[in-house]
Design an enzyme around this catalytic site. Structure first.
Site, PDB file in Angstrom:
ATOM      1  N   THR A  69       1.471  -0.870   0.893  1.00  0.00           N
ATOM      2  CA  THR A  69       2.618  -1.777   1.555  1.00  0.00           C
ATOM      3  C   THR A  69       2.669  -3.300   1.018  1.00  0.00           C
ATOM      4  O   THR A  69       3.731  -3.633   0.808  1.00  0.00           O
ATOM      5  CB  THR A  69       2.404  -1.803   2.878  1.00  0.00           C
ATOM      6  N   THR A  70       1.758  -3.734   0.851  1.00  0.00           N
ATOM      7  CA  THR A  70       1.570  -5.343   0.411  1.00  0.00           C
ATOM      8  C   THR A  70       2.178  -5.445  -0.993  1.00  0.00           C
ATOM      9  O   THR A  70       3.034  -6.304  -1.397  1.00  0.00           O
ATOM     10  CB  THR A  70       0.050  -5.987   0.567  1.00  0.00           C
TER      11      THR A  70
HETATM   12  P1  ADP Z   1      -1.523  -2.875  -0.473  1.00  0.00           P
HETATM   13  O1  ADP Z   1      -1.315  -3.214   0.901  1.00  0.00           O
HETATM   14  O2  ADP Z   1      -0.587  -2.739  -1.490  1.00  0.00           O
HETATM   15  O3  ADP Z   1      -2.570  -1.699  -0.569  1.00  0.00           O
HETATM   16  P2  ADP Z   1      -4.294  -4.280  -0.757  1.00  0.00           P
HETATM   17  O4  ADP Z   1      -4.554  -5.709  -0.041  1.00  0.00           O
HETATM   18  O5  ADP Z   1      -4.819  -3.020  -0.114  1.00  0.00           O
HETATM   19  O6  ADP Z   1      -2.695  -4.282  -0.838  1.00  0.00           O
HETATM   20  O7  ADP Z   1      -4.561  -4.255  -2.470  1.00  0.00           O
HETATM   21  C1  ADP Z   1      -4.420  -3.301  -3.164  1.00  0.00           C
HETATM   22  C2  ADP Z   1      -4.577  -3.624  -4.633  1.00  0.00           C
HETATM   23  O8  ADP Z   1      -6.032  -4.183  -4.752  1.00  0.00           O
HETATM   24  C3  ADP Z   1      -4.395  -2.568  -5.559  1.00  0.00           C
HETATM   25  O9  ADP Z   1      -3.551  -2.928  -6.592  1.00  0.00           O
HETATM   26  C4  ADP Z   1      -5.665  -2.124  -5.910  1.00  0.00           C
HETATM   27  O10 ADP Z   1      -6.060  -1.579  -7.181  1.00  0.00           O
HETATM   28  C5  ADP Z   1      -6.563  -3.605  -5.951  1.00  0.00           C
HETATM   29  N1  ADP Z   1      -7.813  -3.447  -6.069  1.00  0.00           N
HETATM   30  C6  ADP Z   1      -8.702  -2.904  -5.224  1.00  0.00           C
HETATM   31  N2  ADP Z   1      -9.786  -3.070  -5.325  1.00  0.00           N
HETATM   32  C7  ADP Z   1     -10.062  -3.769  -6.512  1.00  0.00           C
HETATM   33  C8  ADP Z   1     -11.154  -4.209  -7.421  1.00  0.00           C
HETATM   34  N3  ADP Z   1     -12.440  -3.883  -7.026  1.00  0.00           N
HETATM   35  N4  ADP Z   1     -10.745  -5.001  -8.599  1.00  0.00           N
HETATM   36  C9  ADP Z   1      -9.327  -5.150  -8.775  1.00  0.00           C
HETATM   37  N5  ADP Z   1      -8.480  -4.763  -8.009  1.00  0.00           N
HETATM   38  C10 ADP Z   1      -8.470  -4.079  -6.869  1.00  0.00           C
END
Ligand code: ADP
Ligand code: MG
Length: 513
Positions: A84-85
């Site tokens: 969502t973000t």
């Molecule tokens: P959303 O609400 O969009 O899911 P999040 O705050 O959960 O937002 O962030 C998701 C993003 O963070 C995704 O693009 C995911 O691939 C990235 N992400 C998660 N873990 C890692 C990591 N260890 N290194 C880099 N990016 C990451």
């Protein structure tokens, strides 16, 4: 009097400004190093969360343009449980880039056309980046929970998620989450069956029934009567039939209908409140009753006990027809200081029992768990994942830059703008981790040109890394939906050229923020 173009620009500017404000609010929560938001309501209730959807649902939003963005986030949440973000941040950037195009004198329709084409090309290209999901499910769960409260118990939680999804063979509706205050997150466990936060209705009911069960939706409760009600009868016959309906006899009849199909020692699960007389009659036949179960519990029990949910006792097959009772292992147990009814059966219904110290942490834990379960089940069902960290956004962006020239003219500028906007996701992930977004993007462009399409920002050490090596994966479907939702909502907002107050609404919509 406002000129037509002037009015159009005002409406668009207002919408863009409002949508950008929403996007800026959630931007700092994106990615594993994203910050949390503390939401406080008028009554002093507090939610601490990192989840974009939860933040947006709690915001008090009046502006129509901003509401459209929230709708897009809700669609993303309901379709994919996560992302969502990213959707909101991408939509914010697309809108902001279109501002630049307006300034160059490009008509909104040209921009919309370009964006639509770009979204189609980008999502088509995404298919080429797919990796088989089977061996990466644990990593998908880990990626979904990094940055959330659940991170504290990463290994345990992600393996529970995968275990639950595999148990339920990807059927999200067969997985249930039950929160149990007390204990630590590491004490959470996966249970094959259903755990209900309920107890048997009367104290004299057997707490260890034989496992036969009937599921009944309605017809076990008395019609609600208000105090001080007056009834008018036009004949004595009518009065008698009314009296009969409300008398004990009705309940004796209903109890009969139930006991025809349910032998002694069975259990009735009811969606509604059960009349006390009826419950007492059933208890006398050694039948236990559980009342007021939510629909989701009824559905889960129906899967688990392989029996249908009957509308009412009158709906049960008549005597002599096949017996309709379900079969499983049912007992009442005390866990901690609370009573639960535990039902085990053959079917693959799974309950995740979550432990956690306080109500507030448990709520955030539950939200995180549900999202992670959803994401893992999407990866399981669709069979495709892509490298995470926003690497796929860079790959799509580069593909669009290559193809933009095919179109030429002003629309090409819109496609290039779309390509630029896609970079906002990895840039923000790096920025939130305290690294320079511009350096990161330049390095990523370079790496991707060499054909390394899985590279994304390294949040721990700065710079860039291969996301596959770091084990950061997300479902392809989630990224596809994110790009689609963000471009759809941007196009809808750009197409609005005027905001008018509806009749009966004395607030000027254009003044709301
Ligand atoms: P959303 O609400 O969009 O899911 P999040 O705050 O959960 O937002 O962030 C998701 C993003 O963070 C995704 O693009 C995911 O691939 C990235 N992400 C998660 N873990 C890692 C990591 N260890 N290194 C880099 N990016 C990451
Ligand atoms: Mg997420």
């Amino acid at each position: 009097m406002q000129g037509n173009t002037e009015k159009q620009i005002t409406a668009q500017n207002l919408n863009i400004r409002a949508a950008k404000a929403i996007s800026d609010t959630v931007k700092s929560t994106l990615g594993p190093a994203g910050m949390d938001k503390m939401m406080v309501d008028g009554g002093g209730g507090v939610i601490v969360t990192n989840d974009g959807a939860t933040i947006l649902q709690s915001l008090d939003i009046a502006h129509p343009g901003a509401k459209m963005i929230v709708e897009a986030a809700n669609t993303q949440e309901s379709m994919c449980y996560d992302g969502t973000t990213s959707t909101v941040v991408l939509a914010g950037q697309l809108l902001s880039n279109s501002d630049g195009l307006f300034e160059k004198g490009i008509h909104p329709n040209i921009i919309c056309k370009g964006y639509r084409q770009a979204s189609r090309w980008a999502t088509d290209y995404l298919e080429n980046l797919g990796i088989d999901s089977k061996s990466h499910l644990v990593e998908v769960a880990k990626t979904a929970i990094t940055g959330k409260a659940l991170e504290a118990s990463m290994e345990h939680v992600s393996s529970l998620c995968v275990q639950a999804v595999e148990n339920a063979e990807g059927h999200f509706d067969k997985i249930r989450v039950l929160c149990q205050p007390g204990g630590a997150l590491d004490d959470s466990y996966c249970f094959t069956g259903v755990v209900l936060h309920k107890e048997f209705m009367l104290p004299n009911m057997s707490t260890n029934p034989n496992g036969q069960a009937l599921l009944i939706n309605t017809g076990l409760t008395s019609e609600k009567m208000d105090d001080n009600m007056q009834l008018q009868f036009t004949s004595a016959k009518e009065f008698h039939s009314y009296k009969q309906e409300t008398s004990r006899e009705v309940w004796v009849n209903k109890a009969d209908m139930i006991t025809t199909h349910l032998p002694e020692g069975g259990v009735v699960f009811s969606r509604e409140t059960v009349n006390e007389v009826l419950a007492a009659l059933l208890a006398r036949q050694n039948i236990s009753v559980v009342q007021r179960l939510p629909q989701s519990d009824m559905t889960a029990l129906s899967h688990l006990l392989s029996t249908s949910v009957y509308h009412s006792p009158e709906d049960l097959p008549t005597r002599g027809d096949s017996v309709s009772a379900g079969n499983g292992d049912i007992k009442q147990e005390t866990i901690g200081d609370m009573n639960y009814i535990v039902v085990e059966g053959d079917a693959n219904v799974t309950t995740l029992v979550l432990r956690g110290a306080t109500k507030q942490t448990l709520d955030e834990t539950e939200r995180g768990f549900e999202d992670a379960l959803g994401v893992v089940s999407i990866a399981y069902n669709t069979g495709n994942v892509v490298a995470g960290g926003g690497s796929s956004f860079i790959a799509m962006s580069q593909h669009l830059r290559k193809r933009a020239a095919e179109i030429g003219g002003r629309q090409q500028m819109a496609i290039e703008s779309f390509a630029d906007a896609l970079e906002i996701v990895p840039a923000t992930i790096a920025e939130n981790a305290g690294h320079d977004p511009l350096d990161t993007i330049l390095a990523l462009r370079n790496e991707h040109t060499l054909g390394n399409s899985n590279w994304g920002p390294n949040v721990e050490e700065g710079g860039i890394s291969d996301m596959v090596k770091l084990g950061v994966f997300e479902p392809l479907q989630l990224i596809r939906q994110c790009v689609q939702s963000a471009s759809e909502v941007t196009i809808s907002i750009l197409r609005i050229d005027d905001i008018v107050s509806k009749k009966g609404n004395d607030v000027d919509a254009t003044q709301q923020q």
